[in-house]
Write a protein that holds these residues in place. Structure first.
Motif, PDB file in Angstrom:
ATOM      1  N   SER A  50       0.792  -1.237  -0.114  1.00  0.00           N
ATOM      2  CA  SER A  50      -0.024  -0.164   0.106  1.00  0.00           C
ATOM      3  C   SER A  50       0.677   1.276  -0.047  1.00  0.00           C
ATOM      4  O   SER A  50       0.548   2.311  -0.528  1.00  0.00           O
ATOM      5  N   ARG A  73       0.642   3.887  -2.916  1.00  0.00           N
ATOM      6  CA  ARG A  73       0.209   5.098  -2.393  1.00  0.00           C
ATOM      7  C   ARG A  73       1.148   6.212  -3.216  1.00  0.00           C
ATOM      8  O   ARG A  73       0.634   7.413  -3.710  1.00  0.00           O
ATOM      9  N   LEU A  84      -2.568  -6.509  -5.440  1.00  0.00           N
ATOM     10  CA  LEU A  84      -3.018  -5.061  -5.169  1.00  0.00           C
ATOM     11  C   LEU A  84      -4.573  -4.940  -5.055  1.00  0.00           C
ATOM     12  O   LEU A  84      -5.157  -4.116  -4.183  1.00  0.00           O
ATOM     13  N   VAL A  85      -5.081  -5.652  -5.977  1.00  0.00           N
ATOM     14  CA  VAL A  85      -6.699  -5.628  -5.952  1.00  0.00           C
ATOM     15  C   VAL A  85      -7.249  -6.295  -4.666  1.00  0.00           C
ATOM     16  O   VAL A  85      -8.101  -5.465  -4.064  1.00  0.00           O
ATOM     17  N   GLY A 129      -6.978  -4.058  -1.968  1.00  0.00           N
ATOM     18  CA  GLY A 129      -8.063  -3.174  -1.954  1.00  0.00           C
ATOM     19  C   GLY A 129      -7.556  -1.740  -2.470  1.00  0.00           C
ATOM     20  O   GLY A 129      -8.022  -0.480  -2.315  1.00  0.00           O
ATOM     21  N   ALA A 172      -6.882  -0.300  -6.189  1.00  0.00           N
ATOM     22  CA  ALA A 172      -7.092  -0.542  -7.704  1.00  0.00           C
ATOM     23  C   ALA A 172      -6.444   0.457  -8.190  1.00  0.00           C
ATOM     24  O   ALA A 172      -6.527   0.811  -9.735  1.00  0.00           O
ATOM     25  N   LEU A 173      -5.715   1.599  -7.821  1.00  0.00           N
ATOM     26  CA  LEU A 173      -5.084   2.660  -8.162  1.00  0.00           C
ATOM     27  C   LEU A 173      -6.091   3.426  -9.165  1.00  0.00           C
ATOM     28  O   LEU A 173      -5.815   3.732 -10.278  1.00  0.00           O
ATOM     29  N   PRO A 174      -7.180   3.709  -8.866  1.00  0.00           N
ATOM     30  CA  PRO A 174      -8.242   4.422  -9.987  1.00  0.00           C
ATOM     31  C   PRO A 174      -7.728   5.581 -10.440  1.00  0.00           C
ATOM     32  O   PRO A 174      -8.073   5.831 -11.641  1.00  0.00           O
ATOM     33  N   VAL A 191      -4.739   6.209 -11.895  1.00  0.00           N
ATOM     34  CA  VAL A 191      -3.509   6.345 -12.468  1.00  0.00           C
ATOM     35  C   VAL A 191      -3.743   5.191 -13.854  1.00  0.00           C
ATOM     36  O   VAL A 191      -4.553   4.543 -13.848  1.00  0.00           O
ATOM     37  N   THR A 251      -2.581   2.869 -16.860  1.00  0.00           N
ATOM     38  CA  THR A 251      -1.897   1.908 -16.818  1.00  0.00           C
ATOM     39  C   THR A 251      -1.493   1.514 -18.460  1.00  0.00           C
ATOM     40  O   THR A 251      -2.636   1.650 -19.297  1.00  0.00           O
TER      41      THR A 251
END
Lengths: 289, 137, 134
Positions: free
Chosen positions: B57, B61, B90-91, B94, B96-98, B100, B102
């Motif tokens: 995390s 982050r 990662l998913v 919790g 999901a790097l919304p 960012v 990819t």
């Protein structure tokens, strides 16, 4: 059993181990006469001898009842191995347990000979031995059962893997037809195979078709969303297709948020979008119209 | 002090993380990158994490922060090369790097940046222009 | 259940988090965990080690290699003498944090493993035990 402490079984096992072994193996071979070839004599002798020496060690403490205790770990280990091995080779639970039960005959014969003069002692020792061997026999059944369950579990796993193919629908477009329910174990496999295929094919779009998924509850929806999120982290977008009317209804009733996912009623609709996004168009040729 | 090198390429800056990220290194990268974006007036940031065996995390982050900071400085960020096992983890975690963007690899990441910024694609490998060519990995 | 091997690591600095990850990875490989299982366990260890450093100023991680009826597993116990956690239920919630993090540490780590057990006494310390089976 107050006689446990002064039981003569430890001493008898120690003194007569070779004879007991020989007698027992012969009886087992005679009993298995109808089904030759299942287990070689050498293998049987080896197993029997390992069990006997472990048993001899275990009874020294005089603890006959507590076969779950530390003194019996050696015996449990030997029996565990034998039971697992037999379960894997298709022996029935009865055949597996008979390995231990058949020792009674050999042991009782020896007890009768050693304790011929003392009827009380003979009765007590026979009772102690039979209780002990019953417990050990049941233990082998338990292990047998567990290993069968493991085999079934493994087969289920293999079936799961077989039942989640990821196909390339077009260059850069993957298709993932889901059939059956989606629990967390299966989601894991679906994710792994989808992401692996994304790496292999360089696909940028995956169509997850849920026509074959009977119900979509909150948990299934969560699993779907996780799969979509994981694919996105690898740079691929997902379209969920095959959403039947009643599934659309439950999704709304449950308050599942599919706002950020492209959804389509049919696989054909999803495929059309996927082609468009990857820069392809499907055209009917004029002279064939 | 250990630093992750930042490369400048036209209007983009590129970072390839090749070492096991410890927390201080992540913080330093965040500072260096924002400084570099301003200095080179970069329009795009590409972060290659294909060598990372885990993203927890904290690192997650950091990636999110870099993308947000870059956006404030008017630059787009693309994170490329995440390994499948890392994505799944990662998913599950919790994250999901919304925010960012990819892409699968550096090449795709560059295409994505160019497409987002409206820069002409030099390689001619945009799907619409290459009906015969299978996209290479 | 048999414990085949144990090792204890101290977590006193950010560098130790990297070390914990490396040792857990090595053990998971040795136990022949799949790549995804390795990654999940290492990530969970990283989260918990960092939590320990951030909120308790450090602590120890004990690794245990387990075998139970032919199943292989790894168990990690994170122990600190920090302030402890008053409301564990709250601390497990995603998004809850007393520090500067995202608050995904505990709940997130729990989702990455098969077993998760937390004991904490305010003023005494916290012990978190996780296990993952192959």
């Amino acid at each position: 059993m107050t006689r446990d402490e002064k039981s003569r079984i430890p001493e008898i096992l120690r003194k007569h181990e070779p004879e007991l072994l020989k007698d027992w193996v012969q009886r087992q071979l005679a009993a298995a006469g109808g089904r030759p070839g299942q287990l070689s004599e050498a293998a049987l002798r080896e197993e029997a001898s390992r069990f006997l020496s472990a048993l001899r060690e275990a009874v020294v403490g005089g603890q006959f009842r507590d076969i779950a205790g530390p003194a019996w770990s050696g015996v449990r280990e030997v029996l565990g191995e034998i039971s697992r091995d037999r379960a894997q080779h298709g022996f029935s639970p009865t055949e597996t347990a008979m390995f231990v039960f058949s020792f009674k005959e050999a042991l009782f014969a020896r007890l009768r000979r050693e304790l011929a003069a003392d009827a009380d002692a003979l009765a007590d020792e026979t009772w102690a031995a039979t209780t002990l061997l019953d417990r050990l026999g049941l233990y082998t059944i338990e292990i047998h059962q567990k290993s069968r369950e493991e085999v079934i579990g493994r087969q289920q796993q293999e079936m799961l893997e077989l039942s989640t193919p990821v196909v390339e629908l077009w260059q850069g477009v993957l298709g993932l037809p889901l059939i059956g329910t989606l629990d967390s174990a299966r989601t894991q496999i679906v994710m792994e195979s989808l992401l692996q295929r994304i790496v292999e094919t360089g696909a940028t779009i995956a169509v997850i078709d849920i026509t074959g998924v009977p119900t979509v509850d909150t948990l299934v929806a969560q699993h779907l969303l996780k799969t979509v999120a994981a694919a996105r982290l690898m740079g691929a977008d997902c379209i969920i297709s095959g959403i039947r009317p009643q599934i659309a209804q439950t999704i709304v009733h449950l308050g599942v948020d599919l706002q950020n996912v492209i959804t389509k009623a049919t696989l054909a609709d999803a495929f059309a979008i996927a082609l468009q996004r990857t820069g392809f168009a499907v055209q009917r040729l004029p002279h064939r119209a | 002090m250990e630093r992750i090198p930042i490369l400048k390429m036209g209007e983009f800056v590129l970072v390839s993380i090749q070492v096991d990220m410890h927390d201080q290194l992540a913080m330093t990268l965040q500072d260096d990158l924002t400084a570099q974006i301003v200095r080179s007036r970069a329009k795009g940031v590409l972060i290659d994490i294909s060598a990372l065996e885990i993203v927890d995390s904290f690192i997650g982050r950091m990636l999110g922060n870099i993308a947000s900071m870059a956006r404030v400085l008017d630059a787009e960020t693309v994170v490329v090369g995440m390994r499948p096992a890392v994505a799944i983890t990662l998913v599950e975690l919790g994250m999901a790097l919304p925010g960012v963007k990819t892409a699968l690899n550096v090449e795709r990441g560059m295409e994505l940046l160019r497409a987002t910024l409206g820069t002409p694609v030099e390689t001619g490998r945009a799907p619409a222009e290459s009906p015969n060519g299978h996209p290479q990995n | 259940m048999g414990i085949l091997r144990t090792e204890k690591l101290a977590v006193d600095s950010a560098d130790d988090i990297v070390r914990v990850r490396q040792v857990v990875r090595a053990w998971a490989i040795e136990r022949r965990f799949s790549l995804v299982d390795q990654t999940k366990l290492v990530t969970a260890a990283s989260e918990l080690a960092r939590n320990m450093l951030l909120y308790a100023g450090g602590g120890t991680v004990e690794l245990e290699s387990l075998e139970e009826q032919g199943r292989h597993g790894l168990r990690l116990t994170f122990e600190d003498h920090g302030p402890g956690i008053a409301d564990i239920g709250l601390a497990m919630k995603d998004g809850y944090t007393t520090g500067s993090g995202l608050g995904l540490g505990l709940g997130g780590a729990k989702r990455l493993v098969n077993e998760f057990d937390i004991q904490s006494r305010p003023g005494v310390g916290t012990s978190i035990r996780i296990a993952r089976w192959r």
